[in-house]
Write a protein that holds these residues in place. Structure first.
Motif, PDB file in Angstrom:
ATOM      1  N   ARG A 163       0.834  -1.197   0.000  1.00 40.17           N
ATOM      2  CA  ARG A 163       0.000   0.000   0.000  1.00 40.17           C
ATOM      3  C   ARG A 163       0.873   1.252   0.000  1.00 40.17           C
ATOM      4  O   ARG A 163       1.864   1.326   0.737  1.00 40.17           O
ATOM      5  CB  ARG A 163      -0.909   0.009   1.220  1.00 40.17           C
ATOM      6  CG  ARG A 163      -1.937   1.138   1.211  1.00 40.17           C
ATOM      7  CD  ARG A 163      -2.755   1.176   2.483  1.00 40.17           C
ATOM      8  NE  ARG A 163      -3.826   2.170   2.402  1.00 40.17           N
ATOM      9  CZ  ARG A 163      -4.570   2.554   3.434  1.00 40.17           C
ATOM     10  NH1 ARG A 163      -4.377   2.011   4.629  1.00 40.17           N
ATOM     11  NH2 ARG A 163      -5.516   3.466   3.279  1.00 40.17           N
ATOM     12  N   GLN A 164       0.491   2.225  -0.821  1.00 45.87           N
ATOM     13  CA  GLN A 164       1.223   3.489  -0.875  1.00 45.87           C
ATOM     14  C   GLN A 164       0.243   4.642  -0.742  1.00 45.87           C
ATOM     15  O   GLN A 164      -0.736   4.726  -1.478  1.00 45.87           O
ATOM     16  CB  GLN A 164       1.986   3.628  -2.200  1.00 45.87           C
ATOM     17  CG  GLN A 164       3.138   2.653  -2.353  1.00 45.87           C
ATOM     18  CD  GLN A 164       3.964   2.952  -3.593  1.00 45.87           C
ATOM     19  OE1 GLN A 164       4.244   4.107  -3.911  1.00 45.87           O
ATOM     20  NE2 GLN A 164       4.355   1.912  -4.299  1.00 45.87           N
ATOM     21  N   ARG A 165       0.535   5.512   0.222  1.00 45.32           N
ATOM     22  CA  ARG A 165      -0.272   6.723   0.416  1.00 45.32           C
ATOM     23  C   ARG A 165       0.655   7.931   0.396  1.00 45.32           C
ATOM     24  O   ARG A 165       1.659   7.951   1.109  1.00 45.32           O
ATOM     25  CB  ARG A 165      -1.039   6.674   1.741  1.00 45.32           C
ATOM     26  CG  ARG A 165      -2.187   5.677   1.736  1.00 45.32           C
ATOM     27  CD  ARG A 165      -3.057   5.843   2.968  1.00 45.32           C
ATOM     28  NE  ARG A 165      -2.402   5.317   4.164  1.00 45.32           N
ATOM     29  CZ  ARG A 165      -2.763   5.644   5.406  1.00 45.32           C
ATOM     30  NH1 ARG A 165      -3.725   6.533   5.604  1.00 45.32           N
ATOM     31  NH2 ARG A 165      -2.148   5.110   6.438  1.00 45.32           N
ATOM     32  N   THR A 166       0.305   8.923  -0.389  1.00 48.98           N
ATOM     33  CA  THR A 166       1.161  10.104  -0.551  1.00 48.98           C
ATOM     34  C   THR A 166       0.341  11.377  -0.384  1.00 48.98           C
ATOM     35  O   THR A 166      -0.768  11.484  -0.912  1.00 48.98           O
ATOM     36  CB  THR A 166       1.833  10.121  -1.938  1.00 48.98           C
ATOM     37  OG1 THR A 166       2.567   8.912  -2.118  1.00 48.98           O
ATOM     38  CG2 THR A 166       2.770  11.311  -2.069  1.00 48.98           C
ATOM     39  N   LEU A 167       0.905  12.312   0.351  1.00 48.32           N
ATOM     40  CA  LEU A 167       0.300  13.629   0.540  1.00 48.32           C
ATOM     41  C   LEU A 167       1.117  14.676  -0.216  1.00 48.32           C
ATOM     42  O   LEU A 167       2.337  14.773  -0.044  1.00 48.32           O
ATOM     43  CB  LEU A 167       0.277  14.002   2.027  1.00 48.32           C
ATOM     44  CG  LEU A 167      -0.908  13.525   2.869  1.00 48.32           C
ATOM     45  CD1 LEU A 167      -0.653  13.862   4.333  1.00 48.32           C
ATOM     46  CD2 LEU A 167      -2.200  14.179   2.398  1.00 48.32           C
ATOM     47  N   VAL A 192      -3.477   9.003  -3.427  1.00 46.15           N
ATOM     48  CA  VAL A 192      -2.828  10.325  -3.410  1.00 46.15           C
ATOM     49  C   VAL A 192      -3.857  11.360  -3.008  1.00 46.15           C
ATOM     50  O   VAL A 192      -4.960  11.394  -3.552  1.00 46.15           O
ATOM     51  CB  VAL A 192      -2.223  10.677  -4.779  1.00 46.15           C
ATOM     52  CG1 VAL A 192      -1.542  12.042  -4.716  1.00 46.15           C
ATOM     53  CG2 VAL A 192      -1.240   9.607  -5.235  1.00 46.15           C
ATOM     54  N   ARG A 193      -3.496  12.197  -2.070  1.00 45.48           N
ATOM     55  CA  ARG A 193      -4.370  13.291  -1.645  1.00 45.48           C
ATOM     56  C   ARG A 193      -3.548  14.579  -1.570  1.00 45.48           C
ATOM     57  O   ARG A 193      -2.320  14.530  -1.473  1.00 45.48           O
ATOM     58  CB  ARG A 193      -5.010  12.992  -0.283  1.00 45.48           C
ATOM     59  CG  ARG A 193      -5.939  11.793  -0.299  1.00 45.48           C
ATOM     60  CD  ARG A 193      -6.623  11.607   1.048  1.00 45.48           C
ATOM     61  NE  ARG A 193      -7.504  10.443   1.044  1.00 45.48           N
ATOM     62  CZ  ARG A 193      -8.274  10.082   2.069  1.00 45.48           C
ATOM     63  NH1 ARG A 193      -8.295  10.820   3.188  1.00 45.48           N
ATOM     64  NH2 ARG A 193      -9.047   9.019   1.982  1.00 45.48           N
ATOM     65  N   THR A 194      -4.257  15.701  -1.572  1.00 48.34           N
ATOM     66  CA  THR A 194      -3.572  16.988  -1.475  1.00 48.34           C
ATOM     67  C   THR A 194      -4.191  17.829  -0.364  1.00 48.34           C
ATOM     68  O   THR A 194      -5.374  17.697  -0.054  1.00 48.34           O
ATOM     69  CB  THR A 194      -3.650  17.780  -2.800  1.00 48.34           C
ATOM     70  OG1 THR A 194      -5.021  18.069  -3.092  1.00 48.34           O
ATOM     71  CG2 THR A 194      -3.028  17.004  -3.935  1.00 48.34           C
ATOM     72  N   VAL A 195      -3.353  18.676   0.229  1.00 50.96           N
ATOM     73  CA  VAL A 195      -3.784  19.607   1.271  1.00 50.96           C
ATOM     74  C   VAL A 195      -3.196  20.984   0.962  1.00 50.96           C
ATOM     75  O   VAL A 195      -2.296  21.118   0.136  1.00 50.96           O
ATOM     76  CB  VAL A 195      -3.318  19.157   2.675  1.00 50.96           C
ATOM     77  CG1 VAL A 195      -4.033  17.890   3.100  1.00 50.96           C
ATOM     78  CG2 VAL A 195      -1.812  18.950   2.704  1.00 50.96           C
ATOM     79  N   THR A 196      -3.718  21.983   1.645  1.00 46.77           N
ATOM     80  CA  THR A 196      -3.207  23.343   1.419  1.00 46.77           C
ATOM     81  C   THR A 196      -1.783  23.496   1.921  1.00 46.77           C
ATOM     82  O   THR A 196      -0.902  24.010   1.235  1.00 46.77           O
ATOM     83  CB  THR A 196      -4.103  24.370   2.135  1.00 46.77           C
ATOM     84  OG1 THR A 196      -5.444  24.200   1.698  1.00 46.77           O
ATOM     85  CG2 THR A 196      -3.637  25.789   1.840  1.00 46.77           C
ATOM     86  N   GLU A 197      -1.534  23.008   3.131  1.00 48.35           N
ATOM     87  CA  GLU A 197      -0.224  23.195   3.767  1.00 48.35           C
ATOM     88  C   GLU A 197       0.218  21.905   4.416  1.00 48.35           C
ATOM     89  O   GLU A 197      -0.577  21.219   5.060  1.00 48.35           O
ATOM     90  CB  GLU A 197      -0.310  24.314   4.808  1.00 48.35           C
ATOM     91  CG  GLU A 197       1.027  24.797   5.316  1.00 48.35           C
ATOM     92  CD  GLU A 197       0.894  26.041   6.184  1.00 48.35           C
ATOM     93  OE1 GLU A 197       1.892  26.435   6.795  1.00 48.35           O
ATOM     94  OE2 GLU A 197      -0.222  26.606   6.243  1.00 48.35           O
ATOM     95  N   ILE A 198       1.482  21.550   4.250  1.00 52.36           N
ATOM     96  CA  ILE A 198       2.036  20.298   4.771  1.00 52.36           C
ATOM     97  C   ILE A 198       3.068  20.618   5.838  1.00 52.36           C
ATOM     98  O   ILE A 198       3.813  21.588   5.744  1.00 52.36           O
ATOM     99  CB  ILE A 198       2.667  19.472   3.624  1.00 52.36           C
ATOM    100  CG1 ILE A 198       1.555  18.809   2.798  1.00 52.36           C
ATOM    101  CG2 ILE A 198       3.609  18.415   4.154  1.00 52.36           C
ATOM    102  CD1 ILE A 198       2.062  18.024   1.609  1.00 52.36           C
ATOM    103  N   PHE A 199       3.105  19.761   6.870  1.00 57.98           N
ATOM    104  CA  PHE A 199       3.996  20.038   7.997  1.00 57.98           C
ATOM    105  C   PHE A 199       5.469  19.882   7.635  1.00 57.98           C
ATOM    106  O   PHE A 199       6.288  20.716   7.974  1.00 57.98           O
ATOM    107  CB  PHE A 199       3.646  19.146   9.199  1.00 57.98           C
ATOM    108  CG  PHE A 199       3.534  17.680   8.910  1.00 57.98           C
ATOM    109  CD1 PHE A 199       4.607  16.843   9.087  1.00 57.98           C
ATOM    110  CD2 PHE A 199       2.331  17.137   8.487  1.00 57.98           C
ATOM    111  CE1 PHE A 199       4.512  15.489   8.842  1.00 57.98           C
ATOM    112  CE2 PHE A 199       2.210  15.776   8.246  1.00 57.98           C
ATOM    113  CZ  PHE A 199       3.306  14.942   8.417  1.00 57.98           C
ATOM    114  N   GLU A 200       5.874  18.815   6.913  1.00 55.86           N
ATOM    115  CA  GLU A 200       7.284  18.633   6.568  1.00 55.86           C
ATOM    116  C   GLU A 200       7.425  17.394   5.689  1.00 55.86           C
ATOM    117  O   GLU A 200       6.551  16.540   5.634  1.00 55.86           O
ATOM    118  CB  GLU A 200       8.134  18.477   7.841  1.00 55.86           C
ATOM    119  CG  GLU A 200       9.634  18.469   7.627  1.00 55.86           C
ATOM    120  CD  GLU A 200      10.124  19.648   6.816  1.00 55.86           C
ATOM    121  OE1 GLU A 200      10.134  19.545   5.563  1.00 55.86           O
ATOM    122  OE2 GLU A 200      10.506  20.669   7.405  1.00 55.86           O
TER     123      GLU A 200
END
Length: 330
Positions: A163-167, A192-200
């Protein structure tokens, strides 16, 4: 007068003016009968019987009395010190065994320096994964050469059922190369999902090893982490971001573009009100400087702002940052 608190802690009796007067009288007379001797002076060893069992007490100098009181304490101190040294000496024999066993254990934190070293370590951990790979990729578009390097490996892992999950950040949705890569791995089973801001930036393989950068200023340094508690902590952060992220559909990634554009615009407005510069907003949202400037210019035009300071005021007054405020989209 002596300190009553200090006497209480030492177990000695408190003394008063009467005790001092009696001690003076004993010194002047040379002796005191037991019936007239103060218990405090006897406890302080300032009055001592002439002989064992005698009812006649004679005064003793304060220095001699102090020696009589301190001697047993010093003896106890010597005995305790001897016990402490004995405990340390006994356990020191086990130190070599402890060090030998611990030296064979996996180091929980390893500093990796240099791009080739980092790439080799990450690639090895990814290839050896058997269950799941979690990835957080901040910033905007991915370089075409990097996409070409990783696509074959990722497809091979997906074919094995890993399984592969990517932000990513929303800004990748407008980058054709990155989106083409996303569609290809999604069709093979990746998420694959996207967000406005990623922590690191973050990579976690099978919850056994993780990789993070050491700082924003050291692109050629990374930390390899194998400590279970730290990996659990980082995975929890990933899961929180994942739950609030927008999925990229395999068939048409443009379906959520308006929703994502609105989210980005709201985040830019929030950062402006907080006083961030264009450069800071660009870094946090993974967007180019020109794109950020264009968004801010459009926002200024919509709200009728003539300056940066006025724009922050108008954003706050407009209600667009309120949970029930108006839709920020045109």
């Amino acid at each position: 007068m002596t300190n009553p608190s200090a006497l209480r802690h030492s177990g000695l009796p408190e003394i008063n003016a009467a005790d001092l007067s009696e001690y003076q009288k004993a010194l002047e007379e040379g002796r005191r009968p037991r019936g007239e001797a103060s218990d405090a002076l006897i406890s302080l060893r300032l009055l001592h019987p002439v002989s064992e069992g005698s009812d006649v007490y004679v005064p003793v100098s304060p220095s001699s009395a102090a020696e009589a009181l301190v001697a047993p304490l010093e003896q106890k101190q010597l005995e305790l010190r001897s016990m402490i040294n004995g405990i340390r000496s006994t356990l020191a024999a086990f130190e070599a065994v402890h060090s030998e066993v611990r030296s064979k254990e996996a180091v929980p934190l390893t500093l990796l320096t240099g791009g080739p070293v980092i790439s080799t370590s990450v690639a090895s951990s990814v290839r050896n994964s058997t269950r799941e790979i979690l990835t957080v990729q901040p910033g905007g578009s991915r370089p075409p050469e990097l996409v070409a390097e990783t696509i074959e490996l990722n497809l091979a892992l997906l074919a094995k059922g890993i399984r592969q999950r990517t932000l990513y950040q929303h800004s990748i949705r407008k980058h054709p190369v990155t989106m083409a890569y996303c569609r290809q791995v999604i069709e093979a089973g990746a998420e694959v999902r996207t967000v406005t801001e990623i922590f690191e930036r973050l990579i976690i393989c099978d919850d056994t090893v993780a990789y993070i950068p050491t700082s924003d200023l050291r692109a050629n340094e990374a930390l390899e982490i194998r400590h279970p508690a730290l990996i659990r902590f980082m995975r929890a952060g990933f899961e929180r971001s994942w739950e609030g992220a927008s999925p990229i559909p395999a068939n048409d990634p443009r379906l959520t573009r308006k929703e994502n554009d609105d989210a980005v615009l709201l985040r830019i407005a929030e950062l402006l009100v907080e006083g961030h510069t264009d450069e800071s907003i660009s870094q946090r949202l993974g967007m180019g400087g020109r794109t950020v400037a264009k968004r801010i210019s459009a926002l200024s035009l919509r709200l009728g702002s003539r300056s940066r300071g006025q724009l922050g005021y108008l954003i706050a007054r407009s209600g667009m940052l309120d949970e029930t405020g108006p839709d920020p989209s045109p």
